[in-house]
Write an enzyme that holds these catalytic residues in place. Structure first.
Site, PDB file in Angstrom:
ATOM      1  N   SER A  67      25.295  35.572 -48.656  1.00  0.00           N
ATOM      2  CA  SER A  67      24.841  35.602 -50.076  1.00  0.00           C
ATOM      3  C   SER A  67      23.562  34.959 -50.322  1.00  0.00           C
ATOM      4  CB  SER A  67      25.971  35.033 -51.131  1.00  0.00           C
ATOM      5  OG  SER A  67      26.245  33.863 -50.752  1.00  0.00           O
ATOM      6  N   THR A  77      22.974  37.339 -57.190  1.00  0.00           N
ATOM      7  CA  THR A  77      22.749  37.300 -56.093  1.00  0.00           C
ATOM      8  C   THR A  77      22.437  38.589 -55.222  1.00  0.00           C
ATOM      9  OG1 THR A  77      25.093  38.087 -55.463  1.00  0.00           O
ATOM     10  CG2 THR A  77      24.684  35.612 -55.708  1.00  0.00           C
ATOM     11  N   HIS A 118      34.484  32.525 -60.543  1.00  0.00           N
ATOM     12  CA  HIS A 118      33.042  33.160 -60.131  1.00  0.00           C
ATOM     13  C   HIS A 118      32.324  34.019 -61.180  1.00  0.00           C
ATOM     14  CE1 HIS A 118      29.795  33.135 -57.223  1.00  0.00           C
ATOM     15  NE2 HIS A 118      30.526  33.021 -56.007  1.00  0.00           N
ATOM     16  N   TYR A 167      28.438  39.585 -44.344  1.00  0.00           N
ATOM     17  CA  TYR A 167      27.850  39.559 -45.476  1.00  0.00           C
ATOM     18  C   TYR A 167      27.199  38.270 -45.752  1.00  0.00           C
ATOM     19  CZ  TYR A 167      27.853  39.470 -50.909  1.00  0.00           C
ATOM     20  OH  TYR A 167      27.643  39.095 -52.122  1.00  0.00           O
TER      21      TYR A 167
END
Length: 608
Positions: A438, A449, A322, A436
């Site tokens: 994104s 992001t 990532h 959360y």
């Protein structure tokens, strides 16, 4: 360029996100700290950040801090960072054979890479009004507008070109473990593919000396050769090392290099991508999730920009590292590879592999291991097995409605899914916690992001009405509460997509303070700040014709990782958890919440 929000807006948004998580006394204390920060050290840091940003117009203010956040993290990339997205099966069932699909997808991936490197890949554009902008006429006209102002022409018809600066890291790239901070490595000259099967490593060139792709029948022959190789699995499979703590792995890698493995590691690191061929079929969607999210570490190289995984029955998926990029770039790649490999496949079930000598073209990599390396691999395997043992993956498909019905009722489909998660957690654990979601900021140069904070005073009020106070509310009142949540969530989503969230701004100010050697401001030492960033419900969504489902691990040990998709007439949820939380029960509560929300929107009275 990615805008830096006004400090006062960031503080207001931050306090709005804190409100549902704190009692009155806690909130008062947090509010005091926030306003003191805004008037004092926060103001100074903000001005420095703006000045720094003005001097670095080639990039965005989040780029450096965000790369650092990923590359300095010492936890394993496995489960903590690497997500997966699995492909839908090929609509023509006879093409879902492992060899055929591996060949077709490899060829399509190389076609994508060559198109991208030739500068011919169609730009990624977000069309708010596709009838006007996603047309041949618009493309023809915009082609002749100089690039310095063409984005303005696109804006006029509500089309937003997206940043594609991450794409070059898709290929020939690897995250290299180093002490304290990893490095991203890319070698665009490398012409070979890395294939893992049964824990063994193979490489062969897929691009010839003139830069042309090998014939598909030759790629097919080499893959067939690898699939029929009956070499035993290695006693100490190297793949496990990529699932280790990054510092531990960095030291073991140094040992590998010192032990005469430099050339073999170079082949792994520079390979176009990693194709992982698994020797078993997929039993069901939960098994699919486990296979694509972690699988057997012996047959993965989690540090590669991505692993293309294809199982015995031709089920395919991508597990990606990532730090180099976000879902937008990988999803574009997946969409193109799926479309190309299904609409114009390079080989068919009738195709014969080329009669070439694969034993000469395919090189099996051998690694020289000393006792310390063998011990390191054994320990990594023990840790891996224990971690996977503690991971639960569960999923549901809610079949009683989806995007179409919600749009008819004029509520946001994403808002409803997020409301269901809030309601479910309240029903299960009787609390509202940090959540959360994104959101891509790829509409800006070097955007990454931003965080949407779905837990709000509105979702809390609505959830409490559904879970605890049904008898006190009429169906109409409940409908109004849902609409309120939808409007507010829509606003948060729009702000985040326009770079007007608060999370990345506060993150960058904190990063700036620490990089200047300043004492950490009191604002950041507030327990409420830490709690808001301990994301118990971490969520991410995607919908694409190429993707069957996606998922990721929980980001904290007492959290849930929620991958979800809202389709036209159903909603799917894929939840990961560790023993501290019960994912199966959470999904049952999500299902119940969705059922209640849909019934209320249809005007039905619901029982508790």
């Amino acid at each position: 360029r990615l805008p830096i929000p006004k400090l006062e807006d960031t503080i207001t948004r931050y306090l709005n996100a804190q409100k549902p998580l704190l009692n009155d006394d806690q909130f008062r204390k947090t509010e005091e700290l926030a306003h003191a920060f805004e008037k004092g050290i926060g103001r100074e840091l903000h001005e420095q950040l703006v000045a720094q940003d003005n001097q670095n117009k080639h990039t965005s203010y989040i780029t450096g801090p965000w790369f650092d956040m990923y590359l300095k993290a010492r936890e394993p990339v496995l489960l903590n960072f690497n997500p997966f997205m699995s492909f839908n099966p090929d609509p023509k069932s006879e093409y879902n054979d492992q060899l055929i699909r591996a060949t077709n997808m490899t060829v399509s991936a190389i076609r994508f890479m060559k198109t991208f490197r030739a500068g011919c890949l169609e730009p990624e554009v977000f069309h708010l009004n596709p009838e006007k902008s996603d047309t041949e006429i618009f493309k023809k006209i915009i082609r002749f507008v100089p690039s310095s102002i063409s984005w303005f022409g696109a804006y006029m018809v509500n089309a937003y070109p997206l940043d594609m600066s991450q794409y070059f890291r898709l290929f020939n790239s690897t995250r290299i473990p180093k002490l304290n901070k990893d490095e991203l490595y890319t070698d665009e000259k490398a012409k070979h593919l890395l294939v893992l099967r049964n824990g063994n490593f193979y490489v062969f060139d897929v691009i010839d000396r003139d830069g042309n792709m090998l014939k598909p029948s030759e790629i097919q022959a080499h893959l067939k050769y690898i699939l029929s190789d009956n070499s035993p699995a290695p006693a100490f499979p190297l793949g496990y090392l990529t699932s280790e703590n990054r510092d531990t792995w960095a030291l073991l890698r140094k040992n590998l290099l010192d032990n005469g493995n430099e050339e073999a590691l170079q082949k792994v690191d520079s390979a176009m991508f990693c194709l992982s061929l698994d020797d078993f079929p997929i039993k069901d969607l939960v098994h699919l999730s486990h296979t694509m999210l972690h699988g057997d570490a012996a047959n993965r190289w989690y540090d590669k920009s991505f692993n293309l995984i294809i199982t015995k029955d031709g089920t395919a998926g991508i597990n990606f590292e990532h730090s180099w990029g976000d879902g937008v770039a990988v999803l574009r790649f997946q969409n193109e590879v799926f479309k190309d490999s299904t609409k114009t496949p390079a080989i068919s079930p009738q195709s014969q592999p080329a009669s070439v000598d694969s034993s000469r073209a395919v090189q099996k990599l051998d690694f020289k291991l000393n006792d310390a390396l063998k011990a390191g691999i054994t320990k990594a395997k023990q840790k891996f097995d224990a971690t996977i043992e503690s991971l639960s993956l569960n999923m549901i498909q809610f079949q009683e409605g989806g995007k179409e019905l919600l749009k008819q009722k004029k509520v946001s489909p994403d808002a409803v899914a997020q409301l269901a998660f809030q309601m479910a957690f309240l029903r299960q654990y009787d609390q509202t916690v940090a959540t959360y979601e994104s959101c891509s900021t790829a509409a800006f140069k070097h955007g990454r992001t931003e965080t949407i904070r779905p837990a709000s005073v509105h979702t809390k009020k609505c959830s409490e009405a559904f879970v605890k106070g049904l008898s006190k509310h009429s169906t109409e009142e409940l409908q109004n509460l849902i609409v309120e949540c939808s409007k507010y969530h829509g606003r948060l989503t729009k702000e985040a997509a326009m770079g007007q969230g608060f999370d990345r701004h506060l993150f960058s100010l904190r990063y700036l303070a620490l990089s200047k050697g300043l004492a950490l401001p009191d604002f950041y030492q507030d327990q409420a700040y830490a709690r808001l960033n301990h994301n118990i419900i971490s969520t991410s969504t995607l919908v694409s014709p190429a993707v069957q489902l996606g998922g990721f691990g929980p980001v904290v040990s007492d959290g849930f990782g929620v991958g979800y998709q809202v389709q036209d007439d159903w909603i799917g949820c894929n939840v990961s958890s560790y023993p501290a939380r019960n994912g199966k029960e959470f999904l049952q509560c999500i299902y119940k919440s969705l059922e209640d929300i849909f019934n209320v929107l249809k005007g039905k009275k619901i029982g508790s």
